[in-house]
Scaffold this motif. Structure first.
Motif, PDB file in Angstrom:
ATOM      1  N   LEU B 139      41.248  65.732  52.991  1.00 21.28           N
ATOM      2  CA  LEU B 139      40.763  66.399  54.311  1.00 21.28           C
ATOM      3  C   LEU B 139      39.787  65.482  55.186  1.00 21.28           C
ATOM      4  O   LEU B 139      39.938  65.477  56.299  1.00 21.28           O
ATOM      5  N   LEU B 140      38.811  64.831  54.553  1.00 21.66           N
ATOM      6  CA  LEU B 140      38.120  64.083  55.398  1.00 21.66           C
ATOM      7  C   LEU B 140      38.823  62.967  55.947  1.00 21.66           C
ATOM      8  O   LEU B 140      38.854  62.782  57.421  1.00 21.66           O
ATOM      9  N   ALA B 141      39.770  62.361  55.357  1.00 25.52           N
ATOM     10  CA  ALA B 141      40.596  61.211  55.895  1.00 25.52           C
ATOM     11  C   ALA B 141      41.524  61.752  57.013  1.00 25.52           C
ATOM     12  O   ALA B 141      41.707  61.156  58.016  1.00 25.52           O
ATOM     13  N   VAL B 143      41.143  64.712  58.800  1.00 25.19           N
ATOM     14  CA  VAL B 143      40.401  64.766  59.971  1.00 25.19           C
ATOM     15  C   VAL B 143      39.942  63.709  60.801  1.00 25.19           C
ATOM     16  O   VAL B 143      40.173  63.726  61.943  1.00 25.19           O
ATOM     17  N   ALA B 144      39.660  62.735  60.059  1.00 31.35           N
ATOM     18  CA  ALA B 144      39.297  61.002  60.848  1.00 31.35           C
ATOM     19  C   ALA B 144      40.791  60.563  61.342  1.00 31.35           C
ATOM     20  O   ALA B 144      40.444  60.154  62.649  1.00 31.35           O
TER      21      ALA B 144
END
Lengths: 317, 285
Positions: B139-141, B143-144
């Motif tokens: 998710l973090l990646a 979003v980035a």
């Protein structure tokens, strides 16, 4: 034992350091000008520069990283880009909500998983064993939103036994809260059951096969006593460590379950931050999860070494 | 590499195949998986209605003789959508698993063969990565980096790679002590040759089992990401995405808009897991 724990503690710090680097640098990939994104396309360039300076995003990366970590350690998680308020104000209540849900899930799944594993081990390679193992394996790979939806449909909508929203009325007592948390806990229980049962099963089989069990049987103890006094104690040790390592998966599940059941925990905080591209919030939440995992693993190590004299002996040599 | 694999006694291979065909879990699992693969490949020709055509007048119709699984809020036929809904998932999840296997195998071979400081450092890094659930890292990646099928494949592939690397590493650790490796070293074969031509063919069974297990988790991760809006994107008839669009209507009694998609995911997951379990049993005998 102290050396064992010291090494574990050092590992945890290395892990958290790597994690914080990963989280921080992923935040840097997000393209664009932070202040411009907040203030919109018509904002004055000076205002944009001023806000960038205020947020500190115009400084060198390693300075930003250092400041971020230094503030984080002191409990200052920074400001949300979206709400412009301290992140800690959101994280603290969300954590307590998530902890409640996680506690309910753990209180159900740990005894259930151990029971499943013990039953499987006592019937090793018979149909009961195969069914428990395969069901656990499949449930562990079942996305939480699938089991959550099926739970809502069957237990919430069709049978009407449980409320389909985790949000309880204001001022509700502990029992009402618990009542609202049963349905959301089910998907988490299903995901975790397989691992715990598998570890308990493996531990049991090893213990059943050991010399001390044979001795206990041969000296004429009743089977029930052998199981309770000798087998279970040794068999459940590895299971404790596994329970702690599952914290990470549990939190991954919280993300989905809290979204599905509209529950204001750390998972829905992450979800909303991701939707809004609120990176400081997202980074803080992910780091918090990492810390929670590290603490849980460390506690398991302490517990394990206290319960297992062999660890103490081996390490002191 | 094929000739090396062929050099394996053929009776061993026949044993494995025979064991697979006697394994109830493998056969059941494979049937479920093949069913969805056929739907993914030929579903477009099998469906009674076009899965994307809207028919607002017949929106939210319950299951009936005309629409066996009912219709969704845009009047699209749910049976047709469920049949073709496996396609994108069955492209993205296997590609992510292949990437993870490739990355994990190379990484595991290197750290397991060379040991030393690299092994310590990489193993620590792998442990650090394992501290976080894949869905949250992904998710973090995403979003980035921005949401796209390629991003999902790369992110999940790279996040599962280390897990496979761990399995490969431990398999290499026991292989590298064996005589055939010592013989290769005496022949002055270079390290690359020893790793990829000598050791790799011998550790293929654990790699195969680990990847089949990872495929189950890749399906888990892709479906979950789609459900929270960071995986497959509309108008894909993907199951997770459909559930995300429709689940808010459950309390209104429109159960058919989510039930069949949920059962579809469940059957695919069970199928992959039974297959993996059968492979594990057959290869470890």
């Amino acid at each position: 034992m102290n050396r064992f724990l010291a090494r574990r503690l050092a590992y945890s710090f290395v892990t958290l350091f790597v994690l914080s680097l990963l989280v921080f640098f992923l935040g840097q990939i997000l393209p664009g000008n932070v202040a411009r994104a907040i203030l919109g396309p018509f904002a004055d360039q000076q205002a944009v520069d001023a806000l960038n300076h205020q947020l500190g995003v115009d400084r060198p990366l390693f300075v930003q990283y250092g400041t971020w970590i230094w503030h984080f350690v002191q409990g200052d998680m920074g400001q949300s880009y979206i709400y412009r308020t301290p992140i800690a104000d959101f994280v603290v209540p969300a954590l307590s909500h998530s902890l409640k849900l996680a506690a309910v899930a753990f209180l159900v799944v740990v005894p259930l998983g151990i029971f499943g594993g013990v039953v499987a081990a006592l019937n090793v390679n018979r149909p009961t064993d195969r069914i428990i193992s395969l069901a656990g394996l499949s449930a562990a790979a079942m996305p939480e939103f699938v089991t959550g939806i099926l739970g809502i449909l069957v237990l919430g909508v069709w049978l009407g036994w449980l409320p389909i929203s985790a949000a309880w009325p204001d001022g509700a007592g502990a029992l009402t809260q618990l009542y609202h948390l049963i349905l959301p806990a089910i998907p988490l229980v299903l995901v975790l059951f397989g691992y715990i049962a598998r570890m308990a099963r493996a531990g049991m089989i090893e213990a059943l096969d050991s010399d001390y069990t044979r001795t206990a049987v041969l000296k004429g103890l009743r089977w029930r006593q052998v199981i309770w006094r000798h087998v279970l104690r040794n068999a459940l040790l590895p299971t404790i460590t596994v329970v702690a390592t599952q914290t990470g998966y549990l939190i991954g599940g919280l993300l989905v379950v809290e979204t599905l059941f509209r529950y204001q925990g750390i998972g829905s905080l992450i979800f909303n931050a991701a939707r809004a591209k609120d990176f400081p919030m997202l980074q803080a939440c992910v780091l918090i999860i990492g810390i929670a995992y590290a603490v849980a693993t460390l506690l398991a190590d302490v517990f394990y070494s206290l319960l297992n004299p062999r660890i103490r002996m081996e390490e002191s040599q | 590499m094929t000739n090396v694999a062929n050099a394996e006694p053929s009776s061993r291979r026949q044993d494995v195949v025979a064991a697979l065909f006697q394994s109830g879990s493998f056969l059941t699992g494979m049937t479920l998986v093949l069913f969805w693969v056929v739907c993914a490949l030929f579903g477009g020709h099998l469906v009674p209605y076009d899965p994307l055509t809207e028919d607002i007048l017949n929106a939210l119709g319950p299951p009936s003789a005309r629409h066996w699984f009912g219709t969704d809020q845009l009047g699209r036929d749910i049976l047709s959508r469920v049949i073709v809904g496996s396609r994108d998932l069955l492209i993205v999840a296997p590609l992510a698993t292949i990437l993870a296997t490739a990355v994990g195998t190379v990484l595991g071979l290197f750290i397991g063969y060379f040991r030393g400081v690299i092994d310590d450092v990489v193993s620590r890094l792998i442990e650090a990565k394992m501290a976080l659930p894949s869905v949250i890292v992904a998710l973090l990646a995403i979003v980035a980096l921005g949401t796209s099928e390629t991003t999902v494949i790369i992110v999940i592939g790279l996040s599962f790679g280390p897990v496979i690397a761990r399995t490969v590493r431990s398999a290499v650790l026991s292989e590298r002590e064996l005589d055939y490796v010592a013989a290769a070293k005496l022949r002055r074969e270079n390290a690359i040759h020893i790793m990829f031509v000598e050791i790799l063919p011998n550790i293929l069974p654990p790699i195969l089992v680990e990847s089949s297990v990872r495929l189950g988790y890749a399906i888990f991760a892709v479906a979950t990401l789609s459900f929270i809006g960071f995986g497959l994107q509309p108008p894909s008839p993907d199951w997770g995405l459909s559930i995300a669009t429709n689940y808010s209507m459950i309390s209104g009694g429109y159960w058919w808009t989510v039930l069949f998609d949920a059962l579809a995911i469940a059957s695919l997951v069970v199928g992959v897991n039974l297959t993996a379990d059968g492979l594990h049993g057959a290869l470890n005998d």
